[in-house]
Structure formats: C-alpha cells, structure tokens
Write an enzyme that holds these catalytic residues in place. Structure first.
Site, PDB file in Angstrom:
ATOM      1  N   GLN A  55      -1.449   2.782  -5.708  1.00  0.00           N
ATOM      2  CA  GLN A  55      -2.869   3.003  -5.399  1.00  0.00           C
ATOM      3  C   GLN A  55      -3.797   2.574  -6.537  1.00  0.00           C
ATOM      4  O   GLN A  55      -4.870   2.044  -6.297  1.00  0.00           O
ATOM      5  CB  GLN A  55      -3.115   4.468  -5.042  1.00  0.00           C
ATOM      6  N   SER A  77      -8.701  -2.571  -1.942  1.00  0.00           N
ATOM      7  CA  SER A  77      -9.485  -1.384  -1.575  1.00  0.00           C
ATOM      8  C   SER A  77     -10.689  -1.206  -2.488  1.00  0.00           C
ATOM      9  O   SER A  77     -11.794  -0.921  -2.022  1.00  0.00           O
ATOM     10  CB  SER A  77      -8.624  -0.115  -1.637  1.00  0.00           C
ATOM     11  N   TYR A 117      -1.867  -0.516   9.157  1.00  0.00           N
ATOM     12  CA  TYR A 117      -2.872  -1.523   9.529  1.00  0.00           C
ATOM     13  C   TYR A 117      -2.966  -1.617  11.054  1.00  0.00           C
ATOM     14  O   TYR A 117      -2.109  -1.111  11.768  1.00  0.00           O
ATOM     15  CB  TYR A 117      -2.462  -2.900   8.997  1.00  0.00           C
ATOM     16  N   ARG A 148       0.842  -1.207   0.000  1.00  0.00           N
ATOM     17  CA  ARG A 148       0.000   0.000   0.000  1.00  0.00           C
ATOM     18  C   ARG A 148       0.873   1.252   0.000  1.00  0.00           C
ATOM     19  O   ARG A 148       0.896   2.006   0.955  1.00  0.00           O
ATOM     20  CB  ARG A 148      -0.951  -0.054   1.159  1.00  0.00           C
ATOM     21  N   ASP A 198      -4.643  -1.129  -6.316  1.00  0.00           N
ATOM     22  CA  ASP A 198      -5.116  -1.610  -5.021  1.00  0.00           C
ATOM     23  C   ASP A 198      -6.516  -2.221  -5.140  1.00  0.00           C
ATOM     24  O   ASP A 198      -7.531  -1.588  -4.849  1.00  0.00           O
ATOM     25  CB  ASP A 198      -5.098  -0.440  -4.027  1.00  0.00           C
TER      26      ASP A 198
HETATM   27  P1  NAD Z   1      -8.183  -3.914   7.212  1.00  0.00           P
HETATM   28  O1  NAD Z   1      -9.116  -4.489   6.203  1.00  0.00           O
HETATM   29  O2  NAD Z   1      -6.909  -4.606   7.488  1.00  0.00           O
HETATM   30  O3  NAD Z   1      -8.945  -3.775   8.616  1.00  0.00           O
HETATM   31  C1  NAD Z   1     -10.196  -3.146   8.702  1.00  0.00           C
HETATM   32  C2  NAD Z   1     -10.259  -2.301   9.944  1.00  0.00           C
HETATM   33  O4  NAD Z   1     -10.375  -3.121  11.096  1.00  0.00           O
HETATM   34  C3  NAD Z   1      -9.053  -1.399  10.177  1.00  0.00           C
HETATM   35  O5  NAD Z   1      -9.468  -0.040  10.260  1.00  0.00           O
HETATM   36  C4  NAD Z   1      -8.503  -1.891  11.511  1.00  0.00           C
HETATM   37  O6  NAD Z   1      -7.932  -0.844  12.300  1.00  0.00           O
HETATM   38  C5  NAD Z   1      -9.770  -2.428  12.166  1.00  0.00           C
HETATM   39  N1  NAD Z   1      -9.581  -3.291  13.342  1.00  0.00           N
HETATM   40  C6  NAD Z   1      -8.641  -4.243  13.589  1.00  0.00           C
HETATM   41  N2  NAD Z   1      -8.806  -4.786  14.824  1.00  0.00           N
HETATM   42  C7  NAD Z   1      -9.903  -4.180  15.362  1.00  0.00           C
HETATM   43  C8  NAD Z   1     -10.595  -4.304  16.587  1.00  0.00           C
HETATM   44  N3  NAD Z   1     -10.191  -5.124  17.557  1.00  0.00           N
HETATM   45  N4  NAD Z   1     -11.675  -3.513  16.781  1.00  0.00           N
HETATM   46  C9  NAD Z   1     -12.114  -2.658  15.845  1.00  0.00           C
HETATM   47  N5  NAD Z   1     -11.494  -2.483  14.668  1.00  0.00           N
HETATM   48  C10 NAD Z   1     -10.400  -3.236  14.419  1.00  0.00           C
HETATM   49  O7  NAD Z   1      -7.898  -2.387   6.865  1.00  0.00           O
HETATM   50  P2  NAD Z   1      -7.958  -1.658   5.478  1.00  0.00           P
HETATM   51  O8  NAD Z   1      -9.338  -1.410   5.070  1.00  0.00           O
HETATM   52  O9  NAD Z   1      -7.116  -2.433   4.548  1.00  0.00           O
HETATM   53  O10 NAD Z   1      -7.280  -0.260   5.817  1.00  0.00           O
HETATM   54  C11 NAD Z   1      -6.159  -0.150   6.685  1.00  0.00           C
HETATM   55  C12 NAD Z   1      -5.547   1.242   6.548  1.00  0.00           C
HETATM   56  O11 NAD Z   1      -4.838   1.342   5.324  1.00  0.00           O
HETATM   57  C13 NAD Z   1      -6.543   2.366   6.540  1.00  0.00           C
HETATM   58  O12 NAD Z   1      -6.002   3.457   7.233  1.00  0.00           O
HETATM   59  C14 NAD Z   1      -6.650   2.721   5.087  1.00  0.00           C
HETATM   60  O13 NAD Z   1      -7.085   4.041   4.882  1.00  0.00           O
HETATM   61  C15 NAD Z   1      -5.228   2.520   4.660  1.00  0.00           C
HETATM   62  N6  NAD Z   1      -5.106   2.315   3.231  1.00  0.00           N
HETATM   63  C16 NAD Z   1      -4.068   2.918   2.574  1.00  0.00           C
HETATM   64  C17 NAD Z   1      -3.899   2.723   1.203  1.00  0.00           C
HETATM   65  C18 NAD Z   1      -2.776   3.355   0.461  1.00  0.00           C
HETATM   66  O14 NAD Z   1      -2.084   4.176   0.986  1.00  0.00           O
HETATM   67  N7  NAD Z   1      -2.568   2.956  -0.770  1.00  0.00           N
HETATM   68  C19 NAD Z   1      -4.781   1.918   0.533  1.00  0.00           C
HETATM   69  C20 NAD Z   1      -5.823   1.304   1.225  1.00  0.00           C
HETATM   70  C21 NAD Z   1      -5.954   1.494   2.594  1.00  0.00           C
END
Ligand code: NAD
Length: 389
Positions: A134, A140, A235, A129, A137
């Site tokens: 992006q 996402s 993450y 990521r 991805d």
């Molecule tokens: P993910 O699918 O791994 O997890 C989903 C959510 O579950 C996360 O927000 C995580 O904090 C939450 N979680 C984990 N344990 C938990 C608990 N015990 N209680 C409640 N919530 C809990 O996450 P994701 O959707 O892949 O996104 C992770 C991060 O990466 C986000 O900040 C997202 O914005 C970022 N992101 C960045 C890029 C990039 O820069 N290219 C792309 C996609 C996502």
C-alpha cells in the site's frame, strides 16, 4: 555505495519529481549516494538548495549521471528529448535499476532498450494491490489527486455555484454532479464535490462500491446487474455491450439533469468503457461540464480528446491526461514516498541492491530483468509487433 540519480522530468506538461528533500534525507540515512539534476524539483517547488541540504549532490550533466547511476528514479517513462545525446534509457548501465511509471504498452521501443541493455526496470503501475504494497501504490496516490482536481476543474468552469445558497436575492439550488466509476479517483471526486455542497450521484458496476458511495453522502444509481461487475483483484471486469447499453439508458436520465459529470471508469488491461455517447451529451443542459479522467485509456466519453477542450451543444468536455501534475507539489511528496518504499525492498541490510525476485511485490512489478521482458503482457505485445503480418 549505491548511487541513486533523480533526473529532471522532460515530458511536456510533467511538473512532478521522483524524490523530495524528505526522501533524499531518508535515502542518505540508508547509506545511498544521491544525485539530483539541478532544477529537477523546481516545477514542484522543491528547491536545489533544499535537496543539497538533505544530502544530495546537484548534477548539471544528466547524461553522465544516467551512465553512472545504479538506480534511477523517474516519474514518467524515459524518452529521447532535445538536448540529450540519445534516448535516456540507452544511458543506463547493465544491471542498473529503473523505477517509475513506465507505461510499457505505450513505450515498446523503450522496453526493448531496457531489456537489451540488461536493465532491471520496475513499473509502478504494476505494483500488486496487496496490503504490504500500500505504501508503494503510486496509482492510488496520484488517482486521488486527479479525482480531487477534476471536481475543482468542473467547479471552476461551471457558470453556477456548487453549494445550496440562501441569499437576500433568493435561493440558489445546489449543483448536481454525476460521478461514473467510484474507485480511488471517483471516491475522492465524490468526497470533494460533497464538501463543496453539490448533490452527487454515482454509477459503478462493483456492488461493494454502493456502501462506500453512501458513506460519503453520494446516491448510488442502481444498475440491473445479473452478476457482479467485480473481476480479479477487486477491479471491475469488462461488461458486455448489452449491459453497457442498458447502463447508458439508465444513466442518461441523470446526465440530463446534471451540471457536472466526472468519469473515471476503467477496466484493467482493456480500453475504458464507453459510458457517455455524443447523443447523451447533446441531451445534457448547455453550460454543464464533463471531465473525462479515462481519456488516456480511450475515454469514457465519446467526444473527449486528450488535453483539449471540446464544446458540444454548449456542454464543455475536458480530457485532462495528467491532472496529478497540476498539483505537482503534493503529488511529488506522495509519489516520492511511494518510490522510496519500493526501492527499500530492493535493498539488503547493508544498503546494497539485492532484489528478491521471489518477493511477490518485486515479481509483480518487474518489467525487464537480466536481458528479458519479464512482464508477460508486454512480452506478448512485443512478439506480435516483431512478427510481420
Ligand atoms: P480503476 O481505476 O481500475 O477503475 C475505476 C472504477 O471504474 C472502478 O471502481 C471500477 O469498478 C469502475 N468501472 C469499471 N467499469 C465501469 C462501468 N461500466 N461503469 C461504471 N464504473 C465502472 O479502479 P481503482 O481506482 O484502481 O480501484 C479498484 C479497487 O481497488 C477499489 O475497490 C479500490 O478501493 C481498490 N484498491 C485497493 C488497494 C489496496 O488494497 N492496496 C489499493 C487501491 C485500490
């Protein structure tokens, strides 16, 4: 000329396709020769004639196309399906490139076939990521669809309105929705539930999420975090059982008043955290709906089951394992663009395959190459499986 093949997805319930007429046109412009299996886009409403008009050759015999392709673009991992002579991955020629969601930990036999067959496979779930990646991805793009659909599913099954309504027959209170996990899927769920007029409360362990939740109009449920729940790469990290118990105690009060609950919480490389126990479900109001999007990783909800409906104390628990496929057209539009972006960085200026293994995106996404399993966690899993206990 590099030959690209897009087969029809054969996994039950899969309705997406890894290329669209739009991406076929772009591939043809790059000088690639594209073949699409007849009917590959039908379930996503992309028609054979449109693929043909975009420059693709339609293929009736997938086995032959697998064998002659330099690149195969997939949505789901190759498998052994009825009507095919063998496992799809066995059809790939040495040096061929395979791109798709490959779920290596659940498909170790496929990984073995790819490695021994000298296939260069790239798993979209491994795309790092970083900003430059992006456009590739796919996790996402598909998670966002799942978050949106999860709320629509809950609204559809809830015997109540989502919005506040003032009618001649009196006022209807807005639905209360709890979203657990506010990553890509969760944020889209919050935005969708807000647009439908619900009151939305959110639980997450990464402190950075609070501001994002509030900017979407959600209320953040504060947790007693001694240290940040953020791990590597933005993450979440795995939280201890003591914390999870405390979190469940706090969230329970919100669940007891909720009409719909959407759970999306994940921790990379670990089973999904258990956030809703059977006891918590029994304390909820009959008629409420839970949608567990983490069901494939073991589930955030104790009682959820993949693609089955469970009713406990009148609470409906849904565990859709592939919600993105329920919106196959737009899911494919976005997915196909993600795939093409990744394919493009494997090509040189003349449109020939020349993967730069030192490139951080290629290196991070590579599953097998030149006879080896390059992705370390998968290689370790395979070794464990091969050493008898
Ligand atoms: P993910 O699918 O791994 O997890 C989903 C959510 O579950 C996360 O927000 C995580 O904090 C939450 N979680 C984990 N344990 C938990 C608990 N015990 N209680 C409640 N919530 C809990 O996450 P994701 O959707 O892949 O996104 C992770 C991060 O990466 C986000 O900040 C997202 O914005 C970022 N992101 C960045 C890029 C990039 O820069 N290219 C792309 C996609 C996502």
């Amino acid at each position: 000329m590099v030959k690209v093949f897009i087969p029809r997805e054969r996994r039950p319930g899969e309705s997406r396709v890894a290329a669209t007429p739009e991406t076929v046109r772009r591939m043809a412009k790059l000088g690639l020769e594209v073949a699409v299996e007849r009917g590959a886009g039908a379930a996503a409403l992309f028609h054979d004639a449109d693929f043909e008009a975009a420059g693709a050759r339609l293929v009736d015999d997938p086995a032959d196309a697998w064998e002659t392709a330099d690149v195969v673009l997939k949505v789901t991992p190759p498998g052994a399906f009825e009507g095919l002579p063998g496992h799809e991955a066995e059809g790939l020629k040495p040096g061929a490139v395979l791109i798709g969601f490959l779920a290596p930990h659940r498909n170790l036999d496929m990984v073995r076939i790819l490695a021994t067959g000298n296939v260069t496979s790239l798993a979209l779930e491994l795309v790092p990521r970083v900003t430059r990646a992006q456009t590739m991805d796919a996790l996402s793009s598909q998670a966002s669809i799942a978050g949106y659909k999860a709320v629509l599913l809950a609204a559809w099954r809830l015997p109540k309105y989502f919005p506040l309504l003032m009618t001649a027959a009196g006022t209807i209170k807005p639905a209360r929705v709890v979203v657990m996990g506010a990553g890509v899927a969760g944020l889209q769920a919050i935005a969708t539930a807000k647009r439908l007029g619900a009151v939305v409360e959110v639980s997450d362990v990464r402190p950075a999420v609070k501001e994002q939740v509030e900017s979407l109009g959600g209320r953040f449920i504060e947790l007693p975090l001694a240290e940040s729940g953020e791990g590597q790469g933005g993450y979440a990290r795995e939280m201890g059982e003591d914390f999870l118990r405390r979190q469940r105690e706090i969230v329970q009060r919100h669940l007891a008043a909720a009409d719909a609950v959407i759970t999306t919480a994940l921790v990379p490389g670990k089973p999904a955290p258990r956030l809703v126990t059977a006891e918590m479900v029994r304390a909820m109001r009959p008629g409420s709906v839970i949608v567990d999007l983490a069901v494939e990783q073991g589930g955030n909800v104790e009682l959820s089951q993949p693609d089955r409906e469970v009713v406990e104390n009148g609470v409906l628990i849904l565990g859709p394992s592939n919600l993105a496929a329920a919106m196959s057209h737009d899911a494919s539009l976005l997915y196909a663009r993600n795939v093409l972006s990744l394919l493009q960085i494997l090509l040189d200026k003349e449109g020939k395959l020349a993967p730069d293994l030192a490139d951080e995106i290629v290196a991070g996404t590579l599953l097998t190459h030149a006879g080896s399993v390059v992705h370390k966690p998968t290689a370790e899993r395979l070794e464990i499986q091969e050493v008898p206990a």
